[in-house]
Design an enzyme around this catalytic site. Structure first.
Site, PDB file in Angstrom:
ATOM      1  N   THR A   1      71.435  75.373 -97.776  1.00 19.35           N
ATOM      2  CA  THR A   1      71.304  76.289 -96.637  1.00 19.35           C
ATOM      3  C   THR A   1      72.180  77.508 -96.918  1.00 19.35           C
ATOM      4  O   THR A   1      73.098  77.439 -97.740  1.00 19.35           O
ATOM      5  CB  THR A   1      71.781  75.622 -95.335  1.00 19.35           C
ATOM      6  OG1 THR A   1      73.144  75.221 -95.519  1.00 19.35           O
ATOM      7  CG2 THR A   1      70.951  74.393 -95.003  1.00 19.35           C
TER       8      THR A   1
ATOM      9  N   LYS B   1      74.992  82.863 -71.989  1.00 18.55           N
ATOM     10  CA  LYS B   1      74.945  82.250 -70.662  1.00 18.55           C
ATOM     11  C   LYS B   1      75.744  83.125 -69.704  1.00 18.55           C
ATOM     12  O   LYS B   1      76.968  83.195 -69.781  1.00 18.55           O
ATOM     13  CB  LYS B   1      75.503  80.830 -70.689  1.00 18.55           C
ATOM     14  CG  LYS B   1      75.045  80.052 -69.482  1.00 18.55           C
ATOM     15  CD  LYS B   1      75.269  78.566 -69.677  1.00 18.55           C
ATOM     16  CE  LYS B   1      74.400  77.771 -68.709  1.00 18.55           C
ATOM     17  NZ  LYS B   1      74.556  76.352 -68.860  1.00 18.55           N
TER      18      LYS B   1
ATOM     19  N   TRP C   1      70.660  81.414 -68.552  1.00 17.02           N
ATOM     20  CA  TRP C   1      70.480  81.703 -69.978  1.00 17.02           C
ATOM     21  C   TRP C   1      69.796  83.047 -70.174  1.00 17.02           C
ATOM     22  O   TRP C   1      68.867  83.390 -69.451  1.00 17.02           O
ATOM     23  CB  TRP C   1      69.628  80.619 -70.628  1.00 17.02           C
ATOM     24  CG  TRP C   1      70.281  79.280 -70.698  1.00 17.02           C
ATOM     25  CD1 TRP C   1      69.904  78.163 -70.022  1.00 17.02           C
ATOM     26  CD2 TRP C   1      71.410  78.909 -71.481  1.00 17.02           C
ATOM     27  NE1 TRP C   1      70.730  77.116 -70.340  1.00 17.02           N
ATOM     28  CE2 TRP C   1      71.673  77.545 -71.235  1.00 17.02           C
ATOM     29  CE3 TRP C   1      72.244  79.600 -72.376  1.00 17.02           C
ATOM     30  CZ2 TRP C   1      72.715  76.860 -71.841  1.00 17.02           C
ATOM     31  CZ3 TRP C   1      73.279  78.906 -72.975  1.00 17.02           C
ATOM     32  CH2 TRP C   1      73.507  77.568 -72.711  1.00 17.02           C
TER      33      TRP C   1
END
Ligand code: AMP
Length: 542
Positions: free
Chosen positions: A185, A440, A445
């Site tokens: 990754t 948030k 959200w």
């Protein structure tokens, strides 16, 4: 009762043998780093794979299960490594050339690469860390000019290595569950982690991605492979091209928009892939200098980060070229979804269709998706209920390489992607954020991706990245970092608020804006919000 069918292992060798048997006349064209063009056929490539297999076995002492690193651009020899290395049962470990020296050193030592095949132009990056690499016995130089000088120890020349080998090599019988490739990754959080692909996963991923619901490749196509071979196996395209008989055009380091446009024109490309920033660059360059003849390019497959609806629309309206949105991860080989309209969408208006096409799309057969809400319950498939995306299937990792850490996996066998999304009643998935990028504000959200996409449709904006900044009253508020488009003046904050207020609730619209010259990018061209957060969010309470 077992079925009475043959046990025919799905390996990269079966792809290579098929490509040679059926499409041996098809082409691999490379634009080398110095701009010169090289062309050969799948058939010629096949014979070189056999020579490579002999060299790996006889000269480099590579055995089944050994790691073979590649540190290279997209080109013919790199395709040969994609087949020759797993062909003998070794593992083709593609190393991302854009990681930091520290990460590269970590990856090579962690994977225990025995040999690294490296492009001459990239040698300086490895020279810096070579004394720290514990397991590498040889470096094989690709595309290296005569009298090339390097401080790397134990170097060999790729062409010389192949020249001395025979074309006769019998592939060993491999188990389809044996490892074939590996990619780490990009390590935006913590150290990079290895995804170890199997032959079976590689085969099934490629065979599925060919389909008209996904990449839509066939033997009449010529594709430009822009997604680097050093990241998630170039989305498996070197495999699907041999399976489908698609001519492959490899740009190596010629990745500037003008260079790519020249290749698109000259090679009569009709399919291509790449991350959004590449296609944004190509669009802008074409706008500045429209091609004299309409490009043959029909569609480009985009993933890696969100493809803004505004770019899909602009490319299509100005140049008649379709953007196809896709989603995936290193951990999912990588492709997991693609977005194409279905017959039921035909009667929709252009803007309704565009709204769907900007979603990441539907999953492929062989994979399953689900969305888990914050309270742990399953989100409804209504296009509104948001939660973390989980995935399972035939080409999803079951654990990371050399680690027992199972924190990314659920007890009932799903991989937790860390992406936040919705899925609608037709199965179309839409990413709203990474879990760590969500904002948030006052308990509600806010999707940074939705704000970015809207801001990037503003005519005066080239790029926009939205992050959370700490706020005394609301806990967090969005901050938008804006890159102004070429030859445009800065839009005013009032204008931006008014522009966003058309589509977003008041609490979602940022009031904080900063103007920057470029959005910092990760090694694979995604917005690097970690850097922005460091710059604009840490320690500042507003
Ligand atoms: P990587 O493993 O480097 O390929 O990164 C995978 C991550 O990239 C995913 O988990 C997503 O956060 C992001 N990503 C990939 N494709 C898309 C897309 N089409 N839209 C938004 N984010 C994406």
């Amino acid at each position: 009762m077992e079925g009475l069918m043959m046990n025919y292992p799905l390996t990269t060798n079966t792809i290579l043998e098929y490509g040679n048997r059926v499409f041996h006349h098809k082409k691999i064209i490379t634009y080398l780093p110095d701009g010169t063009r090289h062309e050969y056929t799948f058939g010629a490539m096949y014979h070189r794979c056999k020579k490579l297999a002999n060299a790996l076995t006889n000269k480099l002492d590579i055995n089944k299960g050994d790691m073979v690193g590649t540190f290279a651009w997209n080109h013919g020899p790199h395709v040969e490594l994609y087949y020759g290395v797993p062909g003998i049962g070794a593992i083709c470990h593609t190393i991302n050339i854009r990681l930091s020296s520290h990460q590269t050193e970590y990856i090579i030592n962690h994977s225990e690469d025995k040999v690294i095949f490296v492009d001459a132009t990239l040698v300086p990056l490895l020279e810096k860390i070579a004394p720290l690499l514990e397991t590498v016995e040889h470096y094989v130089l690709i595309n290296s000019p005569a009298n090339f000088k390097t401080t790397l120890p134990n170097t060999l020349n790729y062409e010389d290595l192949l020249a001395e080998q025979s074309e006769n090599f019998e592939w060993p019988l491999l188990d389809e569950n044996d490892a074939s490739g590996m990619c780490y990754t990009s390590g935006t959080t913590g150290l990079p982690k290895g995804a170890l692909y199997s032959h079976r996963a590689t085969y099934l991923h490629a065979a599925t991605i060919i389909s008209p619901n996904a990449a839509n490749f066939c033997s009449q196509d010529t594709a430009l492979l822009i997604v680097p071979q050093f990241h998630v196996m170039a989305w498996g395209f070197p495999y699907l091209c041999l399976m489908s008989g698609t001519n492959m055009v490899m740009p190596s380091s010629n990745l500037q928009p003008e260079a790519l446009i020249k290749i698109l024109e000259k090679e009569k490309i009709n399919k291509a892939n790449g991350v959004p920033s590449i296609w944004m660059g190509i669009y802008q360059a074409m706008k500045k200098n429209p091609p004299t003849e309409k490009l043959t390019l029909q569609e480009y497959l985009v993933g890696g980060s969100a493809l803004p609806a505004s770019l899909i629309e602009a490319f299509e309206k100005d140049f008649g070229i379709k953007g196809i949105h896709a989603w995936g991860m290193t951990e999912t080989s990588p492709l997991g979804t693609a977005c194409r309209l279905q017959s039921k969408h035909e009667q929709l208006s252009y803007s309704e269709k565009l709204k769907i096409r900007a979603k990441q799309g539907i999953s492929f057969p062989g994979l399953e998706l689900r969305v888990i809400k914050e309270d742990g319950s399953l989100a409804a498939r209504d296009g509104k209920s948001m939660g973390e995306l989980h995935i399972k299937g035939a080409w999803v990792i079951s654990s990371y390489f050399k680690t027992n850490n199972q924190e990314n996996f659920t007890d009932d066998g799903w991989f937790k992607t860390g992406d936040v999304c919705t899925i609608d009643q037709d199965g179309y998935m839409e990413i709203t954020d990474r879990t760590k990028d969500l904002i948030k504000s006052g308990g509600e959200w806010i999707s940074s991706v939705a704000l970015e996409s809207a801001l990037m449709s503003h005519p005066k904006i080239r790029e926009a990245a939205v992050i959370a900044v700490p706020n005394k009253k609301w806990a967090e508020r969005p901050l938008a970092a804006i890159v102004v488009a070429d030859n445009q003046d800065k839009p005013s904050v009032d204008n931006l608020i008014e522009f966003l207020s058309k589509d977003f609730a008041k609490y979602q619209v940022p009031t904080n804006y900063v103007f920057i010259s470029e959005v910092p990018k990760t090694s694979v061209g995604k917005f690097d919000k970690k850097v922005l957060r460091k710059q604009f969010a840490e320690g500042k309470l507003k």
